[in-house]
Scaffold this active site. Structure first.
Site, PDB file in Angstrom:
ATOM      1  N   GLY A   1       0.600  -1.226   0.040  1.00 37.62           N
ATOM      2  CA  GLY A   1       0.015   0.107  -0.062  1.00 37.62           C
ATOM      3  C   GLY A   1       0.742   1.475  -0.033  1.00 37.62           C
ATOM      4  O   GLY A   1       1.956   1.152  -0.209  1.00 37.62           O
TER       5      GLY A   1
ATOM      6  N   HIS B   1       4.633   1.679  -8.286  1.00 33.80           N
ATOM      7  CA  HIS B   1       3.579   0.413  -8.228  1.00 33.80           C
ATOM      8  C   HIS B   1       2.510   0.872  -9.290  1.00 33.80           C
ATOM      9  O   HIS B   1       2.156  -0.217  -9.987  1.00 33.80           O
ATOM     10  CB  HIS B   1       2.509   0.822  -6.835  1.00 33.80           C
ATOM     11  CG  HIS B   1       3.368   0.687  -5.597  1.00 33.80           C
ATOM     12  ND1 HIS B   1       3.664   1.677  -4.692  1.00 33.80           N
ATOM     13  CD2 HIS B   1       4.012  -0.439  -5.215  1.00 33.80           C
ATOM     14  CE1 HIS B   1       4.359   1.351  -3.574  1.00 33.80           C
ATOM     15  NE2 HIS B   1       4.470   0.096  -3.754  1.00 33.80           N
TER      16      HIS B   1
ATOM     17  N   ASP C   1      13.765  -3.017  -5.192  1.00 33.75           N
ATOM     18  CA  ASP C   1      14.036  -4.165  -4.100  1.00 33.75           C
ATOM     19  C   ASP C   1      14.960  -5.126  -4.780  1.00 33.75           C
ATOM     20  O   ASP C   1      14.367  -6.347  -5.012  1.00 33.75           O
ATOM     21  CB  ASP C   1      12.813  -4.620  -3.552  1.00 33.75           C
ATOM     22  CG  ASP C   1      12.193  -3.612  -2.805  1.00 33.75           C
ATOM     23  OD1 ASP C   1      12.717  -2.825  -1.839  1.00 33.75           O
ATOM     24  OD2 ASP C   1      11.200  -2.927  -3.232  1.00 33.75           O
TER      25      ASP C   1
HETATM   26  O1  PAF Z   1       8.050  -5.046  -2.097  1.00 37.17           O
HETATM   27  C1  PAF Z   1       6.880  -5.012  -1.190  1.00 37.17           C
HETATM   28  O2  PAF Z   1       6.194  -4.272  -1.074  1.00 37.17           O
HETATM   29  C2  PAF Z   1       6.846  -6.029  -0.302  1.00 37.17           C
HETATM   30  O3  PAF Z   1       8.091  -6.589   0.177  1.00 37.17           O
HETATM   31  C3  PAF Z   1       6.058  -7.303  -0.926  1.00 37.17           C
HETATM   32  C4  PAF Z   1       6.621  -7.860  -2.034  1.00 37.17           C
HETATM   33  C5  PAF Z   1       4.437  -6.844  -1.114  1.00 37.17           C
HETATM   34  C6  PAF Z   1       5.576  -8.438   0.061  1.00 37.17           C
HETATM   35  O4  PAF Z   1       5.214  -8.009   1.499  1.00 37.17           O
END
Ligand code: PAF
Length: 279
Positions: free
Chosen positions: A28, A34, A147
């Site tokens: 979120g 995103h 990440d």
């Molecule tokens: O990258 C993220 O936001 C989180 O590590 C994920 C992949 C949603 C897992 O909780």
């Protein structure tokens, strides 16, 4: 767009839909990074599912779980605009019911870098992502290159546990001054925000050297450290020039290198990276 909380509802919608599904797992507080994942999933699948779940098992005891930023109404608006079909916003008990005791541990690639600083982090990530894969059963799952170690860990897990899906890693989205987008950027004060692009500058300096023929891993790490050292608000946790698959530090970066770093700026712990491959 369906917004549901239970596993049973996700499974029912998935089953009744027919067609291919792309999954975008999130915690979120969505930003343009995103949204770029949702848009790519939209292009490549018939349906797009998104999970919004601040996963407690990937936070260490001294980390920012309680304070992690949340804004569900805004997230849902962004997802509606980006064309998501299904959003799963489970309560913690739906994901981790009383008596939960099964975790996924990926071994070697979780040990260095983020794993060294956050020893239980990737166990939590791998466990929740495995659960998300089981619940949604997507054809493709989308994660950000931001990440970088998480991307390596999830690829490894999907391969090792034979999940029948494609893990798609999407490029980092940056602000105009080079700062990688992150939900944690909200922790920065205006002064710290001005300092934060130093991560990108350090990576760019090493990248320029690599492109000019520098292949010594230690020199590449020194180049990045020197840029960070010139910024008084930046406190590096680690600076790395590692093999992109094993994540082991490289002496010779000739066959490609993942340059990455974690740097504290105020109360924010920022990470960033650049992947350099030959050809
Ligand atoms: O990258 C993220 O936001 C989180 O590590 C994920 C992949 C949603 C897992 O909780």
């Amino acid at each position: 767009m369906n917004v549901v909380q239970s596993i049973a509802d996700v499974r029912r919608i998935r089953r009744e839909s027919g067609g291919s599904w792309g999954l975008v797992p999130t915690m979120g507080f969505l930003h343009a990074g995103h949204v770029s994942l949702v848009e790519r999933a939209r292009r490549e699948n018939d349906f797009v599912g998104v999970s919004i779940f601040v996963n407690p098992t990937q936070f260490g005891p001294t980390e920012d779980l309680a304070a992690y930023p949340r804004d569900l109404a805004r997230d849902l608006q962004l997802l509606r605009e980006a064309g998501a079909d299904l959003v799963w916003t489970p309560p913690v008990e739906e994901v981790y019911p009383a008596g939960f005791q099964t975790y996924v541990t990926v071994e070697e690639v979780t040990k260095p870098l983020e794993g060294a600083a956050r020893p239980t982090h990737f166990r939590g990530v791998a466990t929740v992502v495995a659960k998300l894969f089981n619940v949604f059963q997507p054809d493709r799952a989308y994660f950000g290159q931001k990440d970088a170690q998480q991307a390596v860990v999830i690829r490894q897990m999907a391969r090792d546990l034979n999940f029948p899906l494609e893990v798609v890693i999407c490029p980092i989205v940056r602000e105009a001054d080079g700062l990688a987008l992150s939900s944690r950027n909200v922790y920065l004060t205006p002064e710290q925000r001005t300092a934060a692009p130093v991560l990108n500058r350090a990576l760019r300096a090493a990248r320029t050297a690599w492109e000019a023929g520098e292949r010594d891993g230690e020199h590449l790490r020194q180049i990045m450290r020197a840029v960070l050292d010139a910024e008084p608000l930046a406190r590096p946790d680690y600076v790395s020039a590692a093999d992109p698959v094993t994540l082991q530090e490289l002496g010779d970066a000739g066959r490609g290198v993942l340059l990455s770093m974690a740097v504290r700026v105020g109360r924010a712990r920022l990470i960033d990276n650049v992947l350099l491959v030959n050809g």
